[in-house]
Design a protein around this motif. Structure first.
Motif, short mmCIF file in Angstrom:
data_model
loop_
_atom_site.label_atom_id
_atom_site.label_comp_id
_atom_site.label_asym_id
_atom_site.label_seq_id
_atom_site.Cartn_x
_atom_site.Cartn_y
_atom_site.Cartn_z
N ALA B 50 0.83 -1.20 0.00
CA ALA B 50 0.00 0.00 0.00
C ALA B 50 0.86 1.26 0.00
CB ALA B 50 -0.92 -0.02 1.21
N SER B 51 2.04 1.16 0.63
CA SER B 51 2.86 2.36 0.73
C SER B 51 3.86 2.44 -0.40
CB SER B 51 3.59 2.36 2.08
OG SER B 51 4.33 1.16 2.19
N GLY B 52 3.72 1.62 -1.42
CA GLY B 52 4.61 1.69 -2.55
C GLY B 52 5.38 0.40 -2.70
N ARG B 53 6.33 0.40 -3.61
CA ARG B 53 7.08 -0.81 -3.94
C ARG B 53 8.16 -1.05 -2.87
NH1 ARG B 53 9.08 -1.46 -10.03
NH2 ARG B 53 6.86 -1.82 -10.32
N VAL B 54 8.19 -2.26 -2.34
CA VAL B 54 9.18 -2.60 -1.32
C VAL B 54 10.19 -3.56 -1.92
CG1 VAL B 54 9.57 -3.64 0.93
CG2 VAL B 54 7.49 -2.32 0.52
N TYR B 55 11.46 -3.15 -1.95
CA TYR B 55 12.50 -3.98 -2.54
C TYR B 55 13.09 -4.90 -1.49
CZ TYR B 55 12.40 -1.20 -6.76
OH TYR B 55 12.01 -0.61 -7.92
N THR B 56 13.41 -6.11 -1.88
CA THR B 56 14.09 -7.04 -1.00
C THR B 56 15.46 -7.32 -1.60
OG1 THR B 56 11.95 -8.03 -0.73
CG2 THR B 56 13.81 -9.14 0.30
N VAL B 57 16.49 -7.03 -0.87
CA VAL B 57 17.84 -7.32 -1.34
C VAL B 57 18.39 -8.39 -0.42
CG1 VAL B 57 20.08 -6.37 -1.87
CG2 VAL B 57 18.06 -4.94 -2.06
N THR B 58 18.68 -9.52 -0.95
CA THR B 58 19.13 -10.62 -0.10
C THR B 58 20.44 -11.17 -0.61
OG1 THR B 58 18.03 -12.27 -1.43
CG2 THR B 58 16.75 -11.29 0.34
N GLY B 59 20.98 -12.08 0.17
CA GLY B 59 22.22 -12.72 -0.22
C GLY B 59 21.95 -13.87 -1.15
N GLY B 60 22.92 -14.71 -1.32
CA GLY B 60 22.77 -15.85 -2.18
C GLY B 60 24.13 -16.43 -2.44
N ASP B 61 24.19 -17.37 -3.31
CA ASP B 61 25.49 -17.95 -3.63
C ASP B 61 26.27 -17.00 -4.50
OD1 ASP B 61 25.10 -20.09 -2.13
OD2 ASP B 61 24.74 -21.52 -3.75
N TRP B 62 27.51 -16.89 -4.18
CA TRP B 62 28.34 -15.93 -4.90
C TRP B 62 28.49 -16.33 -6.35
CZ3 TRP B 62 28.58 -11.39 -3.35
CH2 TRP B 62 29.56 -10.51 -3.79
N GLU B 63 28.44 -17.66 -6.62
CA GLU B 63 28.56 -18.11 -8.01
C GLU B 63 27.47 -17.49 -8.87
OE1 GLU B 63 28.44 -22.41 -7.64
OE2 GLU B 63 29.45 -22.07 -5.76
#
Lengths: 451, 477
Positions: B50-63
Motif C-alpha cells: 500500500a505504501s509503494g514498492r518494497v524492494y528485497t535485497v538478499t544474499g545468495g550464492d556468490w557463483e
C-alpha cells in the motif's frame, strides 16, 4: 631447585610401586551416596559458573578501574543469576538455513562433557558421610586423567557441530578454528601430563594427589607452564579465544545462537574453565593437599582439604581473568605456530629429559662419568650461546639494511609522486552551475524557491 | 537441505500465484543464473504494498553473482559488516577468503549517508556548522574550523578574526586530536581483544570530553566554531582544568606504552602487518598518520599552515616502517605533540573578543545557562528588544536570513586526526552556501584498505581497518 625425594620409585610406597593404583576405596558406595555426590558435583559446577562469571567481571573491572556489576543481589554477586534467567526468557531463534537437529544438539554436546570431566576430580581425602567412609570424589579410574582428556575433546564436537549446523559463515570459520585449536593444544596438554604420569607412576587422579604429599608436581616447571598455556587454548579463553573472536568473527561458533542454547555454550565455557583449573590443581598443585607450610600441613584430614582445593581452583580462575585483562588476542597462524613449533617440541624435549632422569636415577649406580659428560655438554652449549659466532655478521647486515632504508626514505624534498597516468580525457571543466541548477535568484530568508 | 529447498521454492511459487511477489525487471537479474539453483529461493525482488514498492535485497550464492569461469569452490565470501563489531560503525567489507587468507577485499560504504553536504545548501552560512560538525563525529571541531576558515576566506575577513578566537580554535582542536586518537586506540585495542587498552583509551577521552563540554557546552557535535569566531568564550576555571589534564596525560601515555607497546602479542599482531609505503599512499591520496607512518612528514600544520600553526613549536612524528605498529606509535607520539601545542595555546591566551568585530557577520548571541539548558541570554534579548528597534531588526535579519557571502569558491584544508580534511565551499553571493563539498580523509584513506589487507589474514583486515581509523560519519556525510 632440587628434584623431590619422591621422584622415582622409593618415596611413594603403594602407588608407584604397584602396577595398578589402589582404588579399593571406590566402587563400594551405596546408591544414595553416589547420587548425593553426583548432585553435589553438579551443584558445585553450577555455583562455580555463577560465581566465576561475576568474579571475572568484578576482577577485570578492578584491573580496568571500573566498578563492575553491582546491582543484583548483595554487591552484585547475583548478576549472573539474573543474566541466566534473562537468557532463558529470551526468544530462541533458529536460522532458516540451520540444520535444526544438529543445531539444537550442539549446545548439549558442548555442555555435557564439561560436567563429565569433573567426576574424577578429587575434592578431598576420605571422610565420613552419615556414617559411611568414602572419598570426596565421585569416581576414579586407573586411567582417570585420560578420561578427563577424552571428555574435554568430546566437548569440541559441540563447537564444531554448532558452527557447521548454523549455516552461516562466521560460525563455520569459528568452528574450523576451534577444531584445529583443540587438536593442536590437546597434544601439548597430553605431553605435559606424561611427565606427571612418569613422576607419579599412576594415571588415577586420587593416586596422583596422594603422590604429591611431600612435593607438588609443580616442580616439573616446564610441564606446568605448558599445561597452563594449553589449558587456556583448550578453553578458548583470551588470548586464545580465536573460535569466538569477537573482533573478527562476531561471536564465532555461537554467532547464530540465542536464548537458552547460547546459555549452554556460556555454561560449557565456564565449566570447562573450572574443570581445567581443577585438573591443574590436581595434577600440579597437589589437589586437596595443604600447602607444605609447617602450620597448615596439619589440616589434611576430614573436610579441610576441600578448602585448599577450592582456594587453588580460585587461584587458577584468577590467572585466567588476569590474562584476559592483560593480553590481546593472537592471530590464527601465530597461535598454531606457537602450539606446534614451541609448545610441542619443548614438551617432547622436556619429556625426554624427565624420562632420562628417571632411568638414570633408578638404574645408574656409578654416576660420576655421566655427570661429567652432562657437564661438558652443557658447557659446550653455553659457550656456543655466549660466543654466538654469527652475531656480528647478522648485526652488520641489519645495519646495512637500515642505512639503505633511511637513505631511500621519502621526505618533503623528495616526495615519491606516482608516475603520471596517460589520460585521454581533457581536464574536467571548472565548477559551474549544473544542468539541474539554473543560477537561481537568491531569495532572502526562507527555503530556496526554484523557478 | 533438499527438503528445505523444495519448501522454499514451493513457498515462492505459492506466493507468485497469489500475485504478491513480482519478479524484478529483467535487467535486475543476473543473466547467467545456473540451472538447478532453487528458483527464487533467496532472490532479490520486490513486492507491491500500500505504501509503494518494497524492494528485497538478499544474499545468495556468490557463483550466481559472479558466474562461472573461475573456480570459486575453495573461496568463501564473507560479508563483514555493515553490522559487525569491528567495522567502526557501518563499514561493509566484502572479503573473499581461502581458508583464513583474504584474497580480495572490497570496501562498501554509504550506509551512513545523511545528506549533510546537501542539507548545508538549505541553511544559512552559520547554520551549516551544525550539520558539518556531525560529519566526522570524532573530530567535529575540525569540520567546523575547516568550514569556517573557508567561509572567512570567502568573506575576506581572515585577517580580522580575533587572536583569542584563533588560539582557542587551536586549543580545542588539539584537545580533540588527542580524544580522537584515544578512541582509535580504544577501538583498535578492543578489536584485537585488549579490553584493558579499550578502557584506558575511553577513560582519558572522557576527561577530554569533560573539558570540551565545559568549553563548548556539548561533549560532541559542538557547533562551537562559527564563521567569524567562536560561539562563546572560555568559561572561568577551565584553564586550570586543562593544565591539570596536561599534567596527567603524559603519565597516561606512558601507561599505554607500558601496557601495549612492548607486548609480544600486540607487536605480533601489528608489526609488518598492513604495509603500505609512501608512494602508494600518495598514489591513493592517503594522508594523515598512515602517510606519516610511511615516512613522509606531510602534516598540513607544517606544510600549509593555518590558524597560526607556523608559530607553534611542535614536531611531526614519522616512521619508516609503514605498518600498523608504526601507525600506532605515530599516533601515540602525536598525542604528546598535541599536548605541547595545548600548553603553548594556554600561554598565549590574552583577554579579548572571540568574535569578529563586524556586526554584519558576528552572530549576535550571548549564550548563558538558563533553566532549560544553554541558550540565548535572556538579558541580552531583553536589551535588544527593549532598547533599540534597529538592533531588533538587525538581530532578526542576521538570525533568520543570515549574512551574504561574496560569490566565489575556496578550498581550505586542515590536518584532522585522520588526515587532510578539506572543504570546497562555493558561494553564489547569497545567504546560503551554493555547494559545500567535504574532502574527508576517512573516505580517501579507506581506499588503502584493500591494498593493505589483501593477501593477509582475516584478523589482519580488522587491524588494517583500525589502523586507517575511518569514521563512517565522515566517509558518507
Amino acid at each position: 631447585m632440587s628434584y623431590p625425594s619422591s621422584f622415582g620409585a622409593p618415596a611413594v610406597p603403594p602407588l608407584a610401586a604397584a602396577g595398578d593404583p589402589d582404588l579399593s576405596v571406590f566402587g563400594g558406595d551405596p546408591l544414595w551416596l553416589i547420587l548425593l555426590k553426583a548432585v553435589a558435583v553438579f551443584a558445585f559446577l553450577l555455583l562455580m559458573t555463577l560465581f566465576a562469571i561475576v568474579f571475572e567481571r568484578k576482577v577485570v573491572a578492578r584491573m580496568q578501574q571500573r566498578v563492575g556489576p553491582n546491582r543484583h543481589g548483595p554487591k552484585g554477586w547475583l548478576q549472573s543469576l539474573a543474566d541466566g534467567v534473562k537468557l532463558m526468557l529470551k526468544e530462541d531463534i533458529i536460522p532458516v538455513l540451520a540444520d535444526r537437529p544438529v543445531f539444537i544438539l550442539a549446545p548439549v554436546v558442548s555442555a555435557i562433557p564439561a560436567f563429565l570431566a569433573f567426576s574424577v576430580i578429587p575434592f578431598g581425602p576420605e571422610v565420613s558421610i552419615f556414617g559411611h567412609h568414602t572419598a570426596l570424589q565421585l569416581a576414579d579410574l586407573p586411567v582417570a586423567v585420560l578420561f578427563v582428556l577424552s571428555a574435554s575433546s568430546l566437548g569440541v564436537y559441540g563447537l564444531i557441530l554448532s558452527g557447521w549446523a548454523s549455516g552461516s559463515t562466521y560460525p563455520l570459520l569459528g568452528s574450523l578454528r576451534s577444531a584445529a585449536q583443540i587438536i593442536s593444544y590437546e597434544v601439548a596438554m597430553g605431553l605435559s601430563f606424561v611427565a606427571v604420569f612418569l613422576n607419579s607412576g599412576t594415571l588415577s587422579t586420587s593416586g596422583i594427589v596422594a603422590g604429591q604429599r611431600h612435593w607438588w608436581n609443580v616442580v616439573l616447571v616446564p610441564s606446568f607452564i605448558i599445561y597452563c598455556i594449553a589449558m587456556v587454548g583448550e578453553t578458548n579463553r583470551t588470548p586464545f579465544d580465536l573460535p569466538e573472536a569477537e573482533g573478527e568473527l562476531v561471536g564465532g561458533f555461537h554467532t547464530e545462537y540465542s536464548s537458552i542454547k547460547f546459555a549452554f555454550f556460556f555454561l560449557a565455557e565456564y565449566i570447562n574453565t573450572v574443570t581445567v583449573s581443577a585438573v591443574a590443581t590436581t595434577l600440579f598443585l597437589g589437589g586437596w593437599q595443604p600447602p607444605p607450610i609447617p602450620y597448615f600441613s596439619h589440616f589434611d584430614t576430614g573436610w579441610f582439604p576441600v578448602i585448599w582445593f577450592v582456594l587453588k581452583l580460585l587461584a587458577f580462575l584468577f590467572l585466567f581473568i588476569w590474562l584476559r585483562g592483560t593480553l590481546p588476542r593472537l592471530r590464527y597462524d601465530q597461535f598454531m605456530a606457537f602450539g606446534w613449533k614451541v609448545l610441542i617440541p619443548v614438551g617432547l624435549v622436556w619429556l625426554l629429559a624427565v624420562a632420562t632422569f628417571k632411568v638414570y636415577r633408578e638404574n645408574v649406580t656409578d654416576r660420576t662419568p655421566w655427570l661429567i659428560g652432562f657437564g661438558i655438554a652443557v658447557g659446550i652449549l653455553l659457550i656456543i650461546t655466549l660466543v654466538d659466532p654469527g652475531a656480528r655478521k647478522h648485526a652488520e647486515r641489519l645495519e646495512a639494511a637500515e642505512r639503505e632504508r633511511t637513505r631511500n626514505a621519502p621526505s618533503l624534498d623528495r616526495i615519491p609522486w606516482p608516475p603520471p597516468q596517460p589520460s585521454s580525457k581533457s581536464p574536467s571543466p571548472p565548477y559551474g552551475p549544473g544542468p539541474n541548477r539554473p543560477s537561481s535568484v537568491i531569495v532572502a530568508g526562507g527555503p530556496r524557491q526554484e523557478s | 537441505m533438499t527438503t528445505h529447498a523444495a519448501e522454499t521454492s514451493s513457498a515462492s511459487s505459492a506466493s507468485s500465484t497469489s500475485n504478491t511477489f513480482a519478479r524484478p525487471p529483467a535487467d535486475d537479474v543476473p543473466a547467467d543464473v545456473p540451472a538447478g539453483v532453487p528458483a527464487a529461493a533467496y532472490e532479490a525482488g520486490f513486492t507491491e504494498s500500500a505504501s509503494g514498492r518494497v524492494y528485497t535485497v538478499t544474499g545468495g550464492d556468490w557463483e550466481q553473482v559472479l558466474g562461472a569461469g573461475e573456480d570459486y569452490t575453495e573461496r568463501l565470501t564473507v560479508n563483514m559488516g555493515p553490522q559487525h563489531p569491528s567495522t567502526h560503525g557501518v563499514l561493509r567489507l566484502v572479503l573473499e577468503i581461502e581458508g583464513e587468507t583474504v584474497v580480495q577485499t572490497r570496501v562498501v560504504i554509504g550506509y551512513l549517508h545523511t545528506g549533510i553536504e546537501k542539507s548545508c545548501e538549505f541553511r544559512t552560512w552559520t547554520q551549516a556548522v551544525t550539520f558539518l560538525t556531525r560529519a566526522d563525529y570524532l573530530s567535529p571541531l575540525y569540520n567546523e574550523t575547516a568550514y569556517c576558515l573557508a567561509v572567512e576566506k570567502l568573506l575576506g575577513v581572515t585577517e580580522e578574526i580575533p587572536e583569542r578566537a584563533t588560539v582557542i580554535r587551536v586549543l580545542v582542536m588539539e584537545l580533540q586530536r588527542i580524544a580522537s586518537h584515544l578512541v582509535w586506540l580504544a577501538t583498535g585495542a578492543m578489536e584485537i581483544g585488549a579490553t584493558t587498552g579499550m578502557i584506558f583509551g575511553f577513560r582519558e577521552r572522557e576527561k577530554i570530553l569533560d573539558l570540551l563540554e565545559a568549553i563548548t557546552g556539548l561533549r560532541m557535535n559542538h557547533a562551537y566554531i562559527r564563521p567569524g569566531g567562536l560561539a562563546q568564550d572560555l568559561p572561568d576555571g577551565v584553564e586550570r582544568d586543562i593544565r591539570a589534564f596536561l599534567d596527567d596525560m603524559p603519565k597516561r601515555i606512558r601507561e599505554y606504552h607500558a601496557l601495549l607497546s612492548g607486548q609480544p602479542i600486540w607487536k605480533g599482531r601489528m608489526v609488518d602487518v598492513n604495509y603500505i609505503d609512501a608512494a602508494s599512499c600518495i598514489a591513493l591520496g592517503v594522508t594523515g598518520p598512515v602517510l606519516r607512518a610511511a615516512g613522509l612528514a606531510w602534516d598540513l600544520r607544517k606544510t600549509m599552515p593555518y590558524c597560526g600553526y607556523e608559530t607553534y613549536d611542535f614536531d611531526v612524528p614519522t616512521s619508516l616502517d609503514a605498518d600498523s605498529y608504526a601507525r600506532y606509535l605515530v599516533r601515540l607520539e602525536e598525542m604528546g605533540e598535541s599536548l605541547k601545542i595545548i600548553e603553548q595555546c594556554l600561554a598565549r591566551l590574552r583577554p579579548g573578543p572571540v568574535m569578529i568585530a563586524d556586526k554584519k557577520i558576528a552572530w549576535p548571541a550571548q549564550l548563558s545557562i538558563g533553566t532549560d539548558g544553554m541558550g540565548n541570554s535572556l538579558d541580552h534579548i531583553r536589551k535588544i528588544m527593549g532598547t533599540s528597534m534597529e538592533a531588533l531588526i538587525h538581530h532578526f535579519k542576521l538570525v533568520t536570513e543570515g549574512f551574504r557571502v561574496p560569490a566565489g569558491q575556496v578550498y581550505t584544508a586542515v590536518e584532522s586526526p585522520r588526515g587532510e580534511l578539506g572543504y570546497h565551499v562555493v558561494s553564489d553571493g547569497g545567504t546560503r552556501p551554493h555547494r559545500v563539498h567535504v574532502r574527508d580523509p576517512s573516505f580517501v584513506n579507506l581506499q588503502a584498505v584493500p591494498a593493505m589487507t589483501e593477501g593477509g589474514q582475516i584478523a589482519d583486515v580488522i587491524v588494517g581497518v583500525a589502523s586507517v581509523d575511518p569514521v563512517l560519519g565522515g566517509v558518507d556525510r
